[in-house]
Motif scaffolding. Structure first.
Motif, PDB file in Angstrom:
ATOM      1  N   ALA A  97       4.427  35.658  20.342  1.00 44.29           N
ATOM      2  CA  ALA A  97       3.324  35.944  19.430  1.00 44.29           C
ATOM      3  C   ALA A  97       2.185  36.685  20.114  1.00 44.29           C
ATOM      4  O   ALA A  97       1.487  37.473  19.457  1.00 44.29           O
ATOM      5  N   PHE A  98       1.970  36.457  21.397  1.00 44.75           N
ATOM      6  CA  PHE A  98       0.835  37.079  22.079  1.00 44.75           C
ATOM      7  C   PHE A  98       0.931  38.603  22.098  1.00 44.75           C
ATOM      8  O   PHE A  98      -0.012  39.287  21.672  1.00 44.75           O
ATOM      9  N   PRO A  99       2.033  39.206  22.573  1.00 44.17           N
ATOM     10  CA  PRO A  99       2.107  40.677  22.510  1.00 44.17           C
ATOM     11  C   PRO A  99       2.170  41.216  21.091  1.00 44.17           C
ATOM     12  O   PRO A  99       1.654  42.302  20.813  1.00 44.17           O
ATOM     13  N   ALA A 100       2.794  40.456  20.176  1.00 36.28           N
ATOM     14  CA  ALA A 100       2.832  40.911  18.783  1.00 36.28           C
ATOM     15  C   ALA A 100       1.433  40.935  18.183  1.00 36.28           C
ATOM     16  O   ALA A 100       1.056  41.882  17.474  1.00 36.28           O
ATOM     17  N   ALA A 101       0.643  39.901  18.450  1.00 43.27           N
ATOM     18  CA  ALA A 101      -0.730  39.870  17.946  1.00 43.27           C
ATOM     19  C   ALA A 101      -1.574  40.964  18.581  1.00 43.27           C
ATOM     20  O   ALA A 101      -2.461  41.533  17.927  1.00 43.27           O
ATOM     21  N   TYR A 102      -1.315  41.286  19.846  1.00 40.92           N
ATOM     22  CA  TYR A 102      -2.037  42.384  20.499  1.00 40.92           C
ATOM     23  C   TYR A 102      -1.742  43.709  19.808  1.00 40.92           C
ATOM     24  O   TYR A 102      -2.641  44.533  19.591  1.00 40.92           O
ATOM     25  N   ALA A 103      -0.485  43.922  19.443  1.00 38.81           N
ATOM     26  CA  ALA A 103      -0.113  45.166  18.763  1.00 38.81           C
ATOM     27  C   ALA A 103      -0.662  45.247  17.351  1.00 38.81           C
ATOM     28  O   ALA A 103      -0.794  46.344  16.795  1.00 38.81           O
ATOM     29  N   LEU A 104      -0.997  44.113  16.756  1.00 40.88           N
ATOM     30  CA  LEU A 104      -1.493  44.107  15.388  1.00 40.88           C
ATOM     31  C   LEU A 104      -3.015  43.994  15.306  1.00 40.88           C
ATOM     32  O   LEU A 104      -3.568  44.096  14.203  1.00 40.88           O
ATOM     33  N   SER A 105      -3.681  43.787  16.433  1.00 48.42           N
ATOM     34  CA  SER A 105      -5.128  43.596  16.393  1.00 48.42           C
ATOM     35  C   SER A 105      -5.884  44.613  17.237  1.00 48.42           C
ATOM     36  O   SER A 105      -6.863  45.204  16.775  1.00 48.42           O
ATOM     37  N   ILE A 106      -5.437  44.852  18.462  1.00 49.98           N
ATOM     38  CA  ILE A 106      -6.165  45.729  19.379  1.00 49.98           C
ATOM     39  C   ILE A 106      -5.518  47.111  19.426  1.00 49.98           C
ATOM     40  O   ILE A 106      -6.139  48.120  19.095  1.00 49.98           O
ATOM     41  N   ASN A 107      -4.278  47.156  19.826  1.00 48.64           N
ATOM     42  CA  ASN A 107      -3.541  48.429  19.855  1.00 48.64           C
ATOM     43  C   ASN A 107      -2.700  48.515  18.591  1.00 48.64           C
ATOM     44  O   ASN A 107      -1.476  48.410  18.616  1.00 48.64           O
ATOM     45  N   ARG A 108      -3.362  48.702  17.462  1.00 46.22           N
ATOM     46  CA  ARG A 108      -2.734  48.506  16.165  1.00 46.22           C
ATOM     47  C   ARG A 108      -1.651  49.530  15.866  1.00 46.22           C
ATOM     48  O   ARG A 108      -1.814  50.727  16.095  1.00 46.22           O
ATOM     49  N   VAL A 109      -0.532  49.008  15.350  1.00 47.84           N
ATOM     50  CA  VAL A 109       0.563  49.857  14.902  1.00 47.84           C
ATOM     51  C   VAL A 109       0.272  50.342  13.484  1.00 47.84           C
ATOM     52  O   VAL A 109      -0.661  49.887  12.819  1.00 47.84           O
ATOM     53  N   ARG A 110       1.088  51.268  12.997  1.00 51.18           N
ATOM     54  CA  ARG A 110       0.904  51.768  11.639  1.00 51.18           C
ATOM     55  C   ARG A 110       1.240  50.677  10.623  1.00 51.18           C
ATOM     56  O   ARG A 110       2.164  49.893  10.812  1.00 51.18           O
TER      57      ARG A 110
END
Length: 283
Positions: A97-110
């Motif tokens: 969950a930690f890297p997934a949340a990073y991709a969805l909050s800070i380095n946001r994906v489309r």
């Protein structure tokens, strides 16, 4: 007397009323637990009286029977299974969950909002609706009565909630801190481990505690998918409820013992839990 002098009194009176209401609600929530603890120290005959006997003699017979003193099954294998399933699944959830949340909050994906909604929508299916397919899969894979099946299952069940919670926590981290680390040459693993994780530690602790509680208390899948080898503590607890004989004191003693790990974890992480759950409440 002017209205400006009355306002502080009204504010203090309102605050005192809200404080009294909070105490009453706290006592109302605590009473069932206190009643369960008191009943666990009574004999079965005293525990079954109606109305309840508050002045009944106290005894440890319920705890002795729970720990197998009367020739019953030992609870330690079930407690160990619950510990393994809860701790291992919580660690896996945090790791994913930690890297997934990073991709969805800070380095946001489309279309990150659609991704979050998809994660949340997976929790809308009733657990009983997926019970039969999971049972058939476990049977064909030879994983029935296997503790690692529960680890995988609890990980998949708690992962959507963990991603959703941690995304809101990581969204409060200043982007300037992460950009400064990148300018200094830090790569993504270093940024996650040495920059993001320490700042988001309260949110991580809150997420871990929620996942641990959900895994420890889960009964439906553990009841159907396990037998003797992988039996968990909640399943072991249901074995004390029979259609014959008195069992109330013993069930209360077992419930209190099985609840202690969750209460201890919550007490140990209460400061981090409050900080984590309050992240993002005030900007």
């Amino acid at each position: 007397m002017s209205t400006t002098a009355l306002r502080p009194r009204r504010v203090r009176g309102k605050g005192a009323g809200l404080g009294l209401l909070a105490w009453l609600l706290g006592i109302a929530f605590f009473l069932p637990i206190a009643w369960m603890a008191l009943t666990s120290f009574h004999s079965e005959a005293d525990a079954a009286t109606n109305p309840p006997s508050f002045a009944a003699a106290l005894t440890l017979d319920g705890y002795r029977e729970f720990f197998g003193a009367g020739g019953g099954a030992s609870p330690w294998p079930a407690l160990i299974n619950s510990t393994v399933a809860s701790v291992a699944s919580t660690l896996l959830v945090l790791l994913l969950a930690f890297p997934a949340a990073y991709a969805l909050s800070i380095n946001r994906v489309r279309k990150w909002t659609d991704v979050l909604f998809f994660f949340l929508s997976t929790k809308m299916l009733p657990a009983v609706a997926g019970l039969l397919p999971i049972y058939l899969f476990a049977k064909n894979a030879g994983m029935l009565d296997n503790i690692w099946l529960l680890v995988i299952l609890y990980t998949s069940m708690n992962l959507p909630i963990a991603v959703w919670m941690m995304q809101s926590f990581l969204a409060e981290i200043p982007v300037a801190v992460i950009e400064a680390a990148r300018v200094d040459g830090a790569r993504l693993p270093t940024v996650l481990a040495r920059v993001v994780a320490p700042i988001a530690l309260p949110g991580i602790a809150a997420t871990a505690l929620i996942c641990f509680i959900f895994s420890w208390n889960e009964l439906l899948f553990a009841r159907v998918l396990t037998g003797v080898v992988a039996e968990t503590a909640p399943v072991f607890l249901t074995g004390f409820i029979t259609s014959q004989g008195l069992f109330l004191a013993k069930v209360c003693a077992a419930s209190l013992v099985i609840s202690l790990p969750v209460l201890a974890a919550g007490f140990a992480a209460q400061d981090k839990l409050v900080q984590g759950l309050s992240l993002g409440a005030v900007k």
